[in-house]
Design a protein around this motif. Sequence first.
Motif, PDB file in Angstrom:
ATOM      1  N   SER A 155       0.829  -1.197   0.000  1.00  0.00           N
ATOM      2  CA  SER A 155       0.000   0.000   0.000  1.00  0.00           C
ATOM      3  C   SER A 155       0.874   1.261   0.000  1.00  0.00           C
ATOM      4  CB  SER A 155      -0.889  -0.063   1.238  1.00  0.00           C
ATOM      5  OG  SER A 155      -1.384   1.173   1.563  1.00  0.00           O
ATOM      6  N   ILE A 156       1.959   1.206   0.744  1.00  0.00           N
ATOM      7  CA  ILE A 156       2.864   2.363   0.802  1.00  0.00           C
ATOM      8  C   ILE A 156       4.268   1.920   0.403  1.00  0.00           C
ATOM      9  CG2 ILE A 156       3.919   4.080   2.325  1.00  0.00           C
ATOM     10  CD1 ILE A 156       1.417   4.031   4.005  1.00  0.00           C
ATOM     11  N   LEU A 157       4.846   2.611  -0.562  1.00  0.00           N
ATOM     12  CA  LEU A 157       6.164   2.248  -1.064  1.00  0.00           C
ATOM     13  C   LEU A 157       7.039   3.489  -1.092  1.00  0.00           C
ATOM     14  CD1 LEU A 157       8.222   0.667  -2.770  1.00  0.00           C
ATOM     15  CD2 LEU A 157       6.921   1.320  -4.781  1.00  0.00           C
ATOM     16  N   SER A 158       8.181   3.449  -0.402  1.00  0.00           N
ATOM     17  CA  SER A 158       9.099   4.583  -0.516  1.00  0.00           C
ATOM     18  C   SER A 158      10.529   4.130  -0.758  1.00  0.00           C
ATOM     19  CB  SER A 158       9.058   5.464   0.732  1.00  0.00           C
ATOM     20  OG  SER A 158       9.975   6.523   0.561  1.00  0.00           O
ATOM     21  N   PHE A 159      11.076   4.567  -1.881  1.00  0.00           N
ATOM     22  CA  PHE A 159      12.495   4.356  -2.198  1.00  0.00           C
ATOM     23  C   PHE A 159      13.224   5.697  -2.247  1.00  0.00           C
ATOM     24  CE2 PHE A 159      11.394   0.379  -4.919  1.00  0.00           C
ATOM     25  CZ  PHE A 159      11.467  -0.422  -3.792  1.00  0.00           C
ATOM     26  N   ARG A 160      12.578   6.717  -1.705  1.00  0.00           N
ATOM     27  CA  ARG A 160      13.099   8.077  -1.785  1.00  0.00           C
ATOM     28  C   ARG A 160      14.590   8.154  -1.449  1.00  0.00           C
ATOM     29  NH1 ARG A 160      10.428  12.927  -1.002  1.00  0.00           N
ATOM     30  NH2 ARG A 160      11.680  14.602  -0.112  1.00  0.00           N
ATOM     31  N   LYS A 161      15.309   8.968  -2.204  1.00  0.00           N
ATOM     32  CA  LYS A 161      16.720   9.258  -1.934  1.00  0.00           C
ATOM     33  C   LYS A 161      17.593   8.026  -1.861  1.00  0.00           C
ATOM     34  CE  LYS A 161      18.307  13.518  -0.214  1.00  0.00           C
ATOM     35  NZ  LYS A 161      18.776  14.347   0.845  1.00  0.00           N
ATOM     36  N   ASN A 162      17.712   7.327  -2.962  1.00  0.00           N
ATOM     37  CA  ASN A 162      18.715   6.279  -3.097  1.00  0.00           C
ATOM     38  C   ASN A 162      19.396   6.525  -4.430  1.00  0.00           C
ATOM     39  OD1 ASN A 162      18.633   4.106  -0.889  1.00  0.00           O
ATOM     40  ND2 ASN A 162      16.468   4.570  -1.222  1.00  0.00           N
ATOM     41  N   ILE A 183       9.249   7.419  -5.251  1.00  0.00           N
ATOM     42  CA  ILE A 183      10.544   6.965  -5.788  1.00  0.00           C
ATOM     43  C   ILE A 183      11.392   8.190  -6.093  1.00  0.00           C
ATOM     44  CG2 ILE A 183      11.612   5.311  -7.361  1.00  0.00           C
ATOM     45  CD1 ILE A 183       9.003   4.140  -8.019  1.00  0.00           C
ATOM     46  N   SER A 184      11.118   9.279  -5.406  1.00  0.00           N
ATOM     47  CA  SER A 184      11.803  10.526  -5.730  1.00  0.00           C
ATOM     48  C   SER A 184      13.294  10.464  -5.389  1.00  0.00           C
ATOM     49  CB  SER A 184      11.147  11.674  -4.964  1.00  0.00           C
ATOM     50  OG  SER A 184      11.236  11.439  -3.581  1.00  0.00           O
ATOM     51  N   ILE A 185      14.047  11.365  -6.004  1.00  0.00           N
ATOM     52  CA  ILE A 185      15.480  11.537  -5.758  1.00  0.00           C
ATOM     53  C   ILE A 185      16.234  10.223  -5.966  1.00  0.00           C
ATOM     54  CG2 ILE A 185      17.162  12.750  -4.328  1.00  0.00           C
ATOM     55  CD1 ILE A 185      14.944  13.972  -2.781  1.00  0.00           C
ATOM     56  N   ASN A 186      16.123   9.692  -7.168  1.00  0.00           N
ATOM     57  CA  ASN A 186      16.882   8.522  -7.577  1.00  0.00           C
ATOM     58  C   ASN A 186      17.380   8.793  -8.984  1.00  0.00           C
ATOM     59  OD1 ASN A 186      16.873   6.156  -5.635  1.00  0.00           O
ATOM     60  ND2 ASN A 186      14.761   6.868  -5.469  1.00  0.00           N
ATOM     61  N   ASN A 187      17.669   7.778  -9.725  1.00  0.00           N
ATOM     62  CA  ASN A 187      18.182   7.968 -11.080  1.00  0.00           C
ATOM     63  C   ASN A 187      17.355   7.105 -12.044  1.00  0.00           C
ATOM     64  OD1 ASN A 187      19.795   8.815 -13.147  1.00  0.00           O
ATOM     65  ND2 ASN A 187      21.594   7.590 -12.560  1.00  0.00           N
ATOM     66  N   ILE A 188      16.033   7.161 -11.883  1.00  0.00           N
ATOM     67  CA  ILE A 188      15.126   6.376 -12.722  1.00  0.00           C
ATOM     68  C   ILE A 188      15.052   7.010 -14.113  1.00  0.00           C
ATOM     69  CG2 ILE A 188      12.744   5.544 -12.978  1.00  0.00           C
ATOM     70  CD1 ILE A 188      13.801   4.344 -10.541  1.00  0.00           C
TER      71      ILE A 188
END
Length: 924
Positions: A155-162, A183-188
Amino acid sequence: MATQKQKPLNCSPDLQFLLIVFMVVSSSLATSSSAATEAEALLNWKSSLDNTSLSLLSSWVGDNSSTCNWVGISCNNFGSINHINLTGSGLRGTLHTLSFSTFPNLISLNLSHNAFFGTIPPSLGSLSSLEILDLSQNNINGSIPDDFVMLGNLSILSFRKNQISGQIPQEMYKLSSLRVIDISINNITGSIPASIGNLSNLIVLDLHKNALSGSIPSSIGNLTRLKVLYLMYNQLSGAIPNEVGQLKFLTDLGLVNNKLNGTIPLGINNLVYLKNFWSSNNSLSGSIPGDICSGGLLEIFTVQNNQLTGPIPRSLRNCTSLTRLRLERNQLSGNISEELGIYPKLNYIDLSYNRLYGELSENWGKCQNLQGLKLSNNRISGRIPHLEGSELHVLDLSSNGLIGSIPKELGKLSSLFNLSLADNRLSGSVPLEIGMLSNLQYLNLGANNLTGLIPEQLDGCRKLLSLNLSRNRFRESIPLEMGSIQSLEILDLSHNLLMNRIPAQLGGLQKLEALNLSHNELLGSIPSSFDNMLSLTVVDISYNQLEGPLPNNKAFQEAPVGALGNNKGLCGNATGLNACPSITRGGKKSNKSTIFIIVLVLGIVVFVFVVVGVLYMICHTREPQNENQFEVWSLDGLLVYEDIVEATESFNSKHCVGVGGTASVYKAQLQTGRIVAVKKLHTLQDSGGEAILKAFESEIRTLAEIRHRNILKLYGFCAHPRHPLLLYEFIEGGSLENILTDENYASNFGWMERVNVVKDVANALSYMHHDCSRPIVHRDISSKNILLDLEYGAYVSDFGTARLLKPNASNWTTFAGTFGYSAPELAYTVEPNEKCDVYSFGVVALEVIVGKHPGDLISYFLSLSSTSTAQGLQLKDVLDQRLLPPNNQAAEKVIAVANLAFACLRTSPQSRPTMHQVSQELLF
Ligand SMILES: *[C@@H]1O[C@H](CO)[C@@H](O)[C@H](O)[C@H]1NC(C)=O
Ligand SMILES: *[C@@H]1O[C@H](CO)[C@@H](O)[C@H](O)[C@H]1NC(C)=O
Ligand SMILES: *[C@@H]1O[C@H](CO)[C@@H](O)[C@H](O)[C@H]1NC(C)=O
Ligand SMILES: *[C@@H]1O[C@H](CO)[C@@H](O)[C@H](O)[C@H]1NC(C)=O
Ligand SMILES: *[C@@H]1O[C@H](CO)[C@@H](O)[C@H](O)[C@H]1NC(C)=O
Ligand SMILES: *[C@@H]1O[C@H](CO)[C@@H](O)[C@H](O)[C@H]1NC(C)=O
Ligand SMILES: *[C@@H]1O[C@H](CO)[C@@H](O)[C@H](O)[C@H]1NC(C)=O
């Protein structure tokens, strides 16, 4: 077992009892065996983690204690782990050593704010009960594995800042329970899959700061529960889909810094809950939708730097909820007096660089919370209205067609720190009340039609950094009170009708860096007090009636011809001027007059524009167009931190210009165009660097206020938890050490340049030891932290920050400096004082003339220093052999440097000279 439970009705009481016993025993056996494997899996994982992590998980031990009592672990009623929360625990390791399939009941996994690295293991997909997954703020890389979409309950997914790369998995839409994706602040990379429209439960979609390209899929309109959509800082192109208008609960829409074109869709008018709309730095065209504030909740609307046309919509006129409105740098037109109303909450409004006309309304003064009002570069006419009562910090009305006089009521805006009325048609005299603006830092009244005297009351602006009164019709003398505005760094009084002598008091402006007095009627000689203006770097005194010798000041002596020309009779050792008659040797009148004639005869090419250009650039970059730019102090530093991260592409090695034991240095061009050197302290990460920086905040603040032409300017620091940063002026060149060790550079580094470097370093140290409110000791002078620019001008860096940069020294008070440069008494743990710097200076001075660290030569020299004639001979043998031996004049100076160096190297601190004495001695 559930079926057994419902049946015992027809059993005898005994049997019932046995059944119950059986149930309890069997269920506890089952859970304890699964608990045992869960414990085992966690312990296995723990043992794979970095050493420091182990102590943090000290409660995780393999005795009989229940896993459920371990730090960060909680269990369901059956003793099986359902939540793991290890956020901010300082853990370092990978996730591959954790056996995810062992945790069938895990509902939430929070490993955020740690230092996990490596990729996301595909086995993560086996956490079949998982609802919350938070891996934000780690160093995880690689792409999101396909197996990830097996987390059907997520339900909640955070990969922020990797540092996650690759694309958003096409099958992401299968995670139909998702409500939050961050998924903010990554290199997607790649585009946003159209299938994302199937995630109909989504409330938050945050993909900002990645490398996403392609267009925004129109299926986004099917996410009808969405409240927050952040896509800023990507490379998205094409138009904003009109379907955005179907997101009827949307409150936040962020599209800043993409390549979006086309118009802002009219559908936006339907978004009655819209609170924040950020869309600056795109290529949007057309007009702003007319009903943008239809719900009456709009607070932030920023669309600066696009190509929007048409008027400011009427809907914004009674949008009383607005707090921040940025429309600058578009092509908006229309009559400003009609379009805008009273905004009780408005804090900042920038309408600069448009085509707005009309007159300013007094309503601006009624916006109780307005701190920034910027309307420059429009076609606004009429008078400046009364704005009293407002809280304005920044008022920029420059480059319009304003007429009339400057209202004296402006003096009541006591919070003002930046006031620009430049480039209008204002007339009359400057009201004395301006002097009541005691917080003012920038005052620009240039290019108007102002008359009268420059008010002496301006000295009430005690914090003024930049004062521009150029291109007006100010008369009479420069008020001597101006010399008491001690904060002043830039002063431009050019193109006026100023007369009489330059007041000697101006020489007291110790922080002044740029001075333009050109195009006036100033008389007499330049006061000798100007000799001591140590910060001064750019001057222009051309087109006056000045005569007599130039001050003994580098800025004047090295000024280009055009900056000194067209005066009555200046003399001195500078290009285009005649040498002065030697008055001390009894100058004769006849001598003097011939000198004047020769001076007048010199044809001078005028490079005024160059100097004015330089001044303009300096002034320009200082206007806080991006507010907060150098407010690196405080926690608000985050903004600048992000700016630096961007400028260095997340500290990409291609921007790295040097790596030392304690810090890496990056060259960063900020959004304003200013280039800075960013020193990223890497050793501090594990040793509470942030705390250290905080502890020294006041000290660093002091250092940042120091301005001397031979001291590298420290702009500030950023106490960011991951990477504490120090921001310095950027010098194109290299360290003294690099120059001396490079054969090519060293052989071009002549004797006179070397002597001048020694002088520069001595001046810098003398200034810090003797001319500051309290002495500031460097503690770590060595050839590594002396920087040379392309003309071999020297800049001492890292003043006072040695303690920050070398935290490994066990005790700061006994900090030992760099081996080979530190004074012998430091071996006896003396607190470093000025005399330690003097010793280190001695080493550096010798190093400069010997061409390498003098090492053992120091004691050898010391044994010689009693017989100075012998020394002259023997010195020759150890001088840098890559150069020809110095000729007569240079030889004298090199010997003088050597003599001073010997004095500085004396074992007894008391018998070493002070840096003041050294710099005086070097005034040959
Ligand atoms: C996780 O742990 C942190 C600190 O230990 C705590 O502040 C936070 O509330 C916890 N989160 C949850 C969801 O329990
Ligand atoms: C981001 O990904 C691109 C392409 O995969 C790569 O060239 C670039 O170096 C990455 N940037 C960072 C900061 O990891
Ligand atoms: C959006 O939803 C509508 C109706 O539910 C459907 O017809 C349409 O295909 C969907 N669009 C996309 C792009 O998924
Ligand atoms: C927008 O940009 C795309 C290319 O990204 C281009 O094909 C299209 O014509 C542009 N549209 C407008 C309205 O400028
Ligand atoms: C703005 O004014 C118009 C009429 O001028 C009115 O219809 C509208 O409701 C007002 N909006 C707000 C938010 O007050
Ligand atoms: C400046 O003011 C004077 C009168 O004080 C007037 O004659 C002159 O035209 C004005 N110049 C400009 C450019 O407005
Ligand atoms: C004048 O300055 C030049 C270079 O700046 C220097 O070489 C020369 O020695 C100076 N002359 C005098 C008399 O100071």
